[in-house]
Design an enzyme around this catalytic site. Structure first.
Site, short mmCIF file in Angstrom:
data_model
loop_
_atom_site.label_atom_id
_atom_site.label_comp_id
_atom_site.label_asym_id
_atom_site.label_seq_id
_atom_site.Cartn_x
_atom_site.Cartn_y
_atom_site.Cartn_z
CG PHE A 20 -1.88 1.23 1.13
CD1 PHE A 20 -3.03 1.18 0.36
CD2 PHE A 20 -1.58 2.42 1.79
CE1 PHE A 20 -3.87 2.28 0.26
CE2 PHE A 20 -2.42 3.52 1.69
CZ PHE A 20 -3.57 3.45 0.92
CG ASP A 67 5.51 3.77 1.73
OD1 ASP A 67 5.58 4.46 2.76
OD2 ASP A 67 4.47 3.61 1.07
CE LYS A 82 -0.88 6.02 7.68
NZ LYS A 82 -0.53 5.21 6.53
#
Ligand SMILES: *Cc1c(COP(=O)(O)O)cnc(C)c1O
Length: 396
Positions: free
Chosen positions: A137, A222, A251
């Site tokens: 993702f 990532d 995040k």
């Protein structure tokens, strides 16, 4: 507003692209949340690994309040002292990477993919293909979506970016076999978060890094979810003796304030000459003030040590649950339980509804529960969460 009023407005005026649980929070402090009805919850999700220091940490709140009265935004047409300071902090923490700031994980990955293409086209003799992992993702913008290895997210949005190949996660030889003379980059999460906290074998990332080096292919990591201390190191790649060419953060980087970043080895940074890439909001004063305060607290409160200790404690406690458990896995405070029966959504709902205190956890599919508590979580809070969870499992 009551929950019903919120739900009615949402139904009337929001696009229906989220399936929301029937609760609306209005206040948070540390590991605790309170909803519209005044009920208290333990938050073991932190807005999906975003509020790394819990909610409204006094130092972060003070930093944002101070900056909000000074200056919010001037654009990147000018120098920005906080952005320069934050870049230097991150650069020192990584041994010299250079930073580009944006506002989300998807944007950070867009920057990484665009940079990899530009390096491939201009420095590696015309390479542009990208290898990504099945079940990965990387976000919802077109580039990030194109390297996301979950067809359900692609449906209806095709055609996507060409030149992307997917290989099984955790299998370094599959990466090696997929590389062609047109491959410019491999993009991977150190641990796959959204598809269920999938931790690869210990030798996976070192082996992929070695293959990339040998074959002249860029390695992009990532770290949007794994970064900023979540796994017990500031960045997950620091568990292994490797250095990705490019890595991305978002995040928790500013403790809950929207921010993303792409970090690149200095030898590749010069490819991003003026005008090649940009973000209007990227690295604005408020986000940088929050990110600097986040790094201060990480050091002052020895948060990484807490992540290591509490991560082990949480995993040990989960293994002792009386439940049909197939596996407890994770690193640091990025943890999941996989059940042998499809009870995860029901357990999540029962945790949320628990009285007098609810527990916020995340269900991934029917079998997996994910736990992303604040990096500052205490043993007492874990004990309390486990007690709520055990009751929820028994009820289901
Ligand atoms: C959440 C996430 C993203 C997307 O971040 P957004 O801020 O929602 O764009 C990308 N990669 C990983 C690994 C993530 O966990």
């Amino acid at each position: 507003m009551t929950l019903e009023e919120v739900q009615r407005l949402a139904q009337e005026a929001l696009t229906p692209n989220y399936s929301r649980l029937p609760v609306a929070f209005v206040r948070g402090y540390g590991t605790r949340l309170w909803d519209t009805e005044g009920k208290e919850y333990l938050d073991f999700l932190t807005g999906i690994a975003v509020c790394g220091l819990g909610h409204c940490h006094p130092k972060l709140t003070a930093a944002i309040q101070h900056q909000a009265s000074m200056l919010w935004h001037t654009s990147n047409l000018f120098h920005n002292p906080l952005q320069a300071k934050l870049a230097k902090r991150l650069s020192d923490l990584t041994g010299g990477y250079k930073c580009f700031f944006c506002n989300s994980g998807a944007e950070a990955n867009e920057a990484a993919l665009k940079l990899a293409r530009k390096i491939g086209n201009e420095k590696l003799g015309g390479k542009w293909e990208i290898i990504a992992a099945i079940d990965s993702f990387h976000g919802r913008t077109y580039g990030a979506l194109s390297v996301t290895g979950q067809p359900k997210y692609h449906h209806g949005f095709e055609p996507l970016l060409p030149g992307v190949k997917f290989v099984p996660f955790g299998d370094a030889e599959a990466v090696e076999e997929a590389i062609t003379d047109k491959t410019c980059a491999v993009i991977l999460e150190p641990i796959q978060g959204e598809s269920g906290v999938r931790v690869p074998p210990d030798d996976y990332l070192p082996r992929v890094a070695e293959i990339c080096r040998e074959r002249g292919v860029l390695l992009i990591l990532d770290e949007v979810q794994t970064g900023m201390g979540r796994t017990g190191k500031l960045f997950a790649f620091q568990h292994y003796a490797i250095q990705p060419d490019i890595f991305t953060l978002a995040k928790s980087i500013a403790g809950g304030f929207p921010m993303g970043a792409m970090l690149v080895k200095p030898e590749w940074a010069e490819v991003l000459q003026p005008g090649t890439h940009a973000s209007t909001f990227g690295g604005n004063y408020l986000a940088c003030a929050a990110a600097l305060a986040f790094l201060d607290v990480m050091e002052e409160e020895k948060v990484l040590e807490n992540v290591q200790q509490m991560g082990s404690y949480l995993m040990a406690k989960l293994k002792q649950l009386d439940a049909p458990i197939k596996e407890v896995r994770g690193k640091g405070l990025m943890v999941a339980v996989e059940f042998t029966e499809p009870i995860a959504p029901k357990v999540r709902d029962a945790c949320l509804k628990a009285e007098p205190i609810g527990l916020v956890v995340n269900a991934i599919g029917d079998y997996i529960l994910r736990f992303l508590p604040p990096l500052t979580v205490t043993a007492e809070e874990i004990d309390q969460a486990i007690e709520i969870l055990q009751r929820a499992i028994a009820a289901v």
